[in-house]
Motif scaffolding. Structure first.
Motif, PDB file in Angstrom:
ATOM      1  N   PRO A  59       0.805  -1.230   0.000  1.00 54.77           N
ATOM      2  CA  PRO A  59       0.000   0.000   0.000  1.00 54.77           C
ATOM      3  C   PRO A  59       0.836   1.278   0.000  1.00 54.77           C
ATOM      4  N   LYS A  60       2.050   1.199   0.540  1.00 53.13           N
ATOM      5  CA  LYS A  60       2.914   2.375   0.566  1.00 53.13           C
ATOM      6  C   LYS A  60       3.358   2.788  -0.842  1.00 53.13           C
ATOM      7  N   ARG A  61       3.216   1.869  -1.809  1.00 53.66           N
ATOM      8  CA  ARG A  61       3.627   2.150  -3.178  1.00 53.66           C
ATOM      9  C   ARG A  61       2.435   2.477  -4.082  1.00 53.66           C
ATOM     10  N   GLU A  62       1.241   2.565  -3.517  1.00 57.97           N
ATOM     11  CA  GLU A  62       0.057   2.845  -4.323  1.00 57.97           C
ATOM     12  C   GLU A  62       0.163   4.190  -5.034  1.00 57.97           C
ATOM     13  N   LYS A  63       0.540   5.222  -4.316  1.00 58.09           N
ATOM     14  CA  LYS A  63       0.642   6.551  -4.907  1.00 58.09           C
ATOM     15  C   LYS A  63       1.659   6.564  -6.038  1.00 58.09           C
ATOM     16  N   ALA A  64       2.789   5.867  -5.817  1.00 58.34           N
ATOM     17  CA  ALA A  64       3.825   5.807  -6.849  1.00 58.34           C
ATOM     18  C   ALA A  64       3.286   5.113  -8.108  1.00 58.34           C
ATOM     19  N   PHE A  65       2.577   4.001  -7.913  1.00 61.02           N
ATOM     20  CA  PHE A  65       1.998   3.270  -9.050  1.00 61.02           C
ATOM     21  C   PHE A  65       1.037   4.168  -9.820  1.00 61.02           C
ATOM     22  N   CYS A  66       0.176   4.869  -9.072  1.00 61.04           N
ATOM     23  CA  CYS A  66      -0.828   5.726  -9.714  1.00 61.04           C
ATOM     24  C   CYS A  66      -0.200   6.933 -10.397  1.00 61.04           C
ATOM     25  N   ASN A  67       1.033   7.247 -10.030  1.00 64.62           N
ATOM     26  CA  ASN A  67       1.766   8.341 -10.686  1.00 64.62           C
ATOM     27  C   ASN A  67       2.656   7.832 -11.814  1.00 64.62           C
ATOM     28  N   GLY A  68       2.513   6.536 -12.139  1.00 68.92           N
ATOM     29  CA  GLY A  68       3.261   5.973 -13.263  1.00 68.92           C
ATOM     30  C   GLY A  68       4.662   5.525 -12.934  1.00 68.92           C
ATOM     31  N   LEU A  69       4.973   5.347 -11.638  1.00 70.67           N
ATOM     32  CA  LEU A  69       6.323   4.952 -11.232  1.00 70.67           C
ATOM     33  C   LEU A  69       6.386   3.456 -10.955  1.00 70.67           C
ATOM     34  N   SER A  70       7.526   2.855 -11.240  1.00 68.62           N
ATOM     35  CA  SER A  70       7.720   1.427 -10.994  1.00 68.62           C
ATOM     36  C   SER A  70       8.014   1.176  -9.519  1.00 68.62           C
ATOM     37  N   SER A  71       7.853  -0.093  -9.127  1.00 64.96           N
ATOM     38  CA  SER A  71       8.142  -0.488  -7.744  1.00 64.96           C
ATOM     39  C   SER A  71       9.017  -1.729  -7.764  1.00 64.96           C
ATOM     40  N   GLU A  81       1.348 -12.203 -18.647  1.00 64.91           N
ATOM     41  CA  GLU A  81       2.044 -10.994 -19.072  1.00 64.91           C
ATOM     42  C   GLU A  81       1.498  -9.755 -18.379  1.00 64.91           C
ATOM     43  N   SER A  82       0.171  -9.684 -18.240  1.00 63.56           N
ATOM     44  CA  SER A  82      -0.471  -8.561 -17.565  1.00 63.56           C
ATOM     45  C   SER A  82      -0.944  -8.997 -16.189  1.00 63.56           C
ATOM     46  N   LEU A  83      -0.902  -8.086 -15.243  1.00 63.05           N
ATOM     47  CA  LEU A  83      -1.268  -8.391 -13.860  1.00 63.05           C
ATOM     48  C   LEU A  83      -2.363  -7.445 -13.378  1.00 63.05           C
ATOM     49  N   ARG A  84      -3.316  -7.998 -12.633  1.00 63.08           N
ATOM     50  CA  ARG A  84      -4.300  -7.161 -11.946  1.00 63.08           C
ATOM     51  C   ARG A  84      -3.654  -6.659 -10.666  1.00 63.08           C
ATOM     52  N   VAL A  85      -3.549  -5.367 -10.514  1.00 65.15           N
ATOM     53  CA  VAL A  85      -2.833  -4.808  -9.373  1.00 65.15           C
ATOM     54  C   VAL A  85      -3.811  -4.256  -8.341  1.00 65.15           C
ATOM     55  N   TYR A  86      -3.596  -4.643  -7.080  1.00 65.97           N
ATOM     56  CA  TYR A  86      -4.442  -4.211  -5.971  1.00 65.97           C
ATOM     57  C   TYR A  86      -3.584  -3.541  -4.903  1.00 65.97           C
ATOM     58  N   ALA A  87      -4.215  -2.617  -4.165  1.00 68.11           N
ATOM     59  CA  ALA A  87      -3.595  -2.006  -2.988  1.00 68.11           C
ATOM     60  C   ALA A  87      -4.653  -1.934  -1.904  1.00 68.11           C
ATOM     61  N   ASP A  88      -4.366  -2.525  -0.758  1.00 67.52           N
ATOM     62  CA  ASP A  88      -5.352  -2.579   0.332  1.00 67.52           C
ATOM     63  C   ASP A  88      -6.662  -3.216  -0.115  1.00 67.52           C
ATOM     64  N   GLY A  89      -6.560  -4.176  -1.046  1.00 73.00           N
ATOM     65  CA  GLY A  89      -7.748  -4.875  -1.526  1.00 73.00           C
ATOM     66  C   GLY A  89      -8.522  -4.152  -2.603  1.00 73.00           C
ATOM     67  N   HIS A  90      -8.070  -2.960  -2.999  1.00 69.54           N
ATOM     68  CA  HIS A  90      -8.738  -2.186  -4.042  1.00 69.54           C
ATOM     69  C   HIS A  90      -8.007  -2.356  -5.374  1.00 69.54           C
ATOM     70  N   PHE A  91      -8.759  -2.622  -6.422  1.00 74.38           N
ATOM     71  CA  PHE A  91      -8.190  -2.741  -7.763  1.00 74.38           C
ATOM     72  C   PHE A  91      -7.783  -1.355  -8.242  1.00 74.38           C
ATOM     73  N   ILE A  92      -6.508  -1.192  -8.599  1.00 71.67           N
ATOM     74  CA  ILE A  92      -6.032   0.142  -8.992  1.00 71.67           C
ATOM     75  C   ILE A  92      -5.486   0.192 -10.419  1.00 71.67           C
ATOM     76  N   GLY A  93      -5.413  -0.951 -11.092  1.00 69.86           N
ATOM     77  CA  GLY A  93      -4.969  -0.912 -12.481  1.00 69.86           C
ATOM     78  C   GLY A  93      -4.290  -2.188 -12.935  1.00 69.86           C
TER      79      GLY A  93
END
Length: 295
Positions: free
Chosen positions: A242-254, A264-276
């Motif tokens: 969850p600490k990397r959610e903001k970075a992900f939403c700003n287009g930054l890698s983790s 190849e593609s992954l469903r990405v979640y943060a704190d149980g919420h689908f974010i992209g």
């Protein structure tokens, strides 16, 4: 003042015969009072069945629906062949009589079209040739030569048959043209054939049994919207720190170590919420944002 969140999600629509896929999109726009609407996998106006529709930010995920497997039920009319591959076209060839086919012969022919096969999409289709739709080129009076392609037929089942009709169910990969399959089956039987009716029963996780008619959509309104991630089950799930959610939403890698990506593609979640949707770079050991939706 409370901020109103824009409508977003998927709709599983049962498209009726006689409407184009674009007509359905227009109907959804009017019902949900939003312009941001798109669909995955065009159905011809004469065809019926499952039409996945995306609304709001979910429209950015349409490409992932279009690559999924599909299930069709088709009626093959024996004795005529048309320029369009279905019974709406101009008759090119007709044959009045032939000997009835026994079950063994029919099953042997259908077996030939199971697995990886090559087929030529119909010229009367939306397939693009040098950036232009083949059907548009035909209407402009131009010669159209559509290249063949490899597709996969996972299951081909004969449900019923008579002297001049075959009813089949087909599980197939993206890019499969059932009109071409019907013509090719007829050719293998030595009889002209065309598609008389088509019902799309499934697109990935969208099924006809769960689809809404347009009347049901009008009654349900926004309540009919489905969470986008539920219909991306072909992608592996990834739970981001969850600490990397903001970075992900700003287009930054983790940085993510000791992870094995199975898709190849992954469903990405943060704190149980689908974010992209993300992609894992194994060499760099990093999760890269591909489609950011946020909460």
């Amino acid at each position: 003042m409370t901020e109103v969140k824009p409508v977003s999600g998927f709709l599983n629509i049962l498209k009726p015969p006689g409407m184009s896929s674009h007509d359905v999109v227009g109907y959804v726009r009017r019902v949900l009072h939003t312009k941001k609407v798109g669909h995955a996998g065009t159905l011809d106006p004469a065809a019926a069945g499952v039409l996945p529709v995306a609304v709001g930010t979910a429209t950015r995920l349409i490409e992932y629906l279009e690559i999924t497997d599909k299930t069709y039920r088709a009626e093959i009319k024996l004795g005529i062949a048309t320029d369009s591959g279905d019974d709406t076209g101009k008759i090119l060839t007709s044959q009045l009589d032939w000997s009835d086919f026994d079950m063994s012969t029919l099953e042997q022919v259908l077996q030939k079209f199971t697995g990886k096969i090559r087929q030529t999409p119909p010229a009367h289709s939306a397939i693009k040739i040098n950036g232009q739709k083949a059907c548009d080129l035909l209407r402009a009076g131009k010669d159209v030569e559509v290249p063949s392609r490899e597709v996969t037929i996972y299951r081909l089942e004969l449900l019923a048959h008579s002297h001049d009709m075959l009813l089949i169910d087909c599980d197939c990969s993206k890019g499969t043209y059932i009109r071409s399959l019907c013509q090719d089956i007829g050719e293998a039987l030595g009889v002209p054939a065309t598609m008389a009716f088509l019902l799309r029963r499934r697109v990935g996780d969208f099924t006809a049994e769960a689809a809404l008619t347009l009347e049901e959509l009008a009654e349900a309104g926004e309540q009919a919207l489905l969470p986008a991630d539920k219909y991306l089950s072909s992608m592996q799930r990834f739970d981001l720190n969850p600490k990397r959610e903001k970075a992900f939403c700003n287009g930054l890698s983790s940085t993510v170590k000791n992870f094995t990506a199975q898709t190849e593609s992954l469903r990405v979640y943060a704190d149980g919420h689908f974010i992209g949707v993300g992609r894992y770079d194994k060499e760099r050991e990093e999760l890269l944002p591909v489609k950011v939706l946020g909460r």
